[in-house]
Design a protein around this motif. Structure first.
Motif, short mmCIF file in Angstrom:
data_model
loop_
_atom_site.label_atom_id
_atom_site.label_comp_id
_atom_site.label_asym_id
_atom_site.label_seq_id
_atom_site.Cartn_x
_atom_site.Cartn_y
_atom_site.Cartn_z
N TRP A 59 -67.10 -32.83 -41.17
CA TRP A 59 -66.11 -32.47 -42.18
C TRP A 59 -65.07 -33.56 -42.39
O TRP A 59 -64.66 -33.83 -43.52
CB TRP A 59 -65.41 -31.17 -41.79
CG TRP A 59 -66.22 -29.95 -42.03
CD1 TRP A 59 -66.66 -29.05 -41.09
CD2 TRP A 59 -66.72 -29.46 -43.29
NE1 TRP A 59 -67.38 -28.05 -41.68
CE2 TRP A 59 -67.44 -28.27 -43.03
CE3 TRP A 59 -66.63 -29.92 -44.60
CZ2 TRP A 59 -68.06 -27.54 -44.04
CZ3 TRP A 59 -67.24 -29.20 -45.61
CH2 TRP A 59 -67.95 -28.02 -45.33
N LEU A 60 -64.62 -34.20 -41.33
CA LEU A 60 -63.54 -35.17 -41.45
C LEU A 60 -64.02 -36.59 -41.70
O LEU A 60 -63.58 -37.25 -42.64
CB LEU A 60 -62.65 -35.13 -40.21
CG LEU A 60 -61.83 -33.86 -40.01
CD1 LEU A 60 -60.99 -33.98 -38.75
CD2 LEU A 60 -60.93 -33.59 -41.22
N VAL A 61 -64.93 -37.06 -40.88
CA VAL A 61 -65.39 -38.44 -41.02
C VAL A 61 -66.33 -38.59 -42.21
O VAL A 61 -66.30 -39.60 -42.92
CB VAL A 61 -66.09 -38.91 -39.72
CG1 VAL A 61 -66.55 -40.36 -39.85
CG2 VAL A 61 -65.14 -38.77 -38.53
N ASN A 62 -67.17 -37.58 -42.43
CA ASN A 62 -68.17 -37.66 -43.50
C ASN A 62 -67.94 -36.60 -44.58
O ASN A 62 -68.88 -36.11 -45.19
CB ASN A 62 -69.58 -37.50 -42.89
CG ASN A 62 -69.85 -38.53 -41.83
OD1 ASN A 62 -69.71 -39.72 -42.07
ND2 ASN A 62 -70.24 -38.08 -40.64
N GLY A 63 -66.67 -36.28 -44.81
CA GLY A 63 -66.36 -35.19 -45.72
C GLY A 63 -66.83 -35.37 -47.14
O GLY A 63 -67.36 -34.45 -47.77
#
Length: 212
Positions: A59-63
């Protein structure tokens, strides 16, 4: 809706605020390393197991890549087909972050506008799924509710250090003073913040530029 139509100024202000809160270094740009650092702070703070850690990275790095994947999956149904060629900035931002390139605040806002304004927009469903996941992370005793302490801890990992503002949001989400906030209330508050026009809504009311 044409993706070239500008965001409503109020919505744009809130999206810019969200970017700046994420930008812990307050240097005006972000890259993959910044999102990895944010992810690691969640993993450490909430002592996440390997499965939860991997999901939070997605979710955060590859959002932005996750949003494109969400759109491609939706396109399998002709009734919900999403024109991927309408989101060049989303694609560009996803590509940059996959290779540790830098994204600016303006690129972030433009990508957000593209994702929100295409018809049908993938943003509400994708964003709701993401916020629901973070609710699960913050719900440390797994009773289906958030308590103030864990919301403060979680938002600090996002780069939101103003505990007073977070507690004020919690109080608005818990008008009866029960000490708990349920998932639907929490997800709904974030959806209102990212897409709504209510200036008195809990998050919009308390998250203004002066808290940075």
């Amino acid at each position: 809706m044409d993706a070239k139509v500008p965001l409503n100024p109020f919505v744009e202000t809130k999206v810019r605020m969200w970017y700046r809160l994420h930008n812990k270094k307050r240097n005006g740009f972000m890259n993959r390393a910044d999102f990895i650092e944010m992810t690691d702070s969640f993993i450490k703070e909430f002592k996440l197991d390997a499965e939860m850690a991997e999901e939070i990275r997605s979710w955060l790095v590859n959002g932005w890549t996750a949003l494109i994947k969400f759109m491609k999956n939706s396109a399998d149904d002709p009734k919900t087909s999403i024109p991927l060629d309408k989101i060049p900035t989303v694609s560009m931002v996803a590509e940059k972050l996959s290779k540790d390139g830098t994204i600016t605040e303006d690129e972030y806002v433009k990508a957000y506008a593209e994702s929100l304004q295409i018809d049908p927009s993938p943003f509400p469903a994708c964003f709701s799924e993401m916020v629901s996941f973070f609710f699960k992370v913050f719900d440390t005793d797994k009773d289906g509710y958030l308590i103030e302490k864990d919301m403060v801890r979680g938002w600090r990992c996002f780069g939101i250090d103003n505990a007073k503002a977070v507690k004020a949001v919690f109080a608005d989400l818990d008008p009866t003073g029960s000490g708990k906030v349920d998932r639907d209330t929490y997800v709904g508050a974030w959806m209102e913040y990212m897409t709504g026009m209510n200036k008195s809504a809990p998050i919009a009311k308390h998250f203004t530029p002066d808290i940075l």
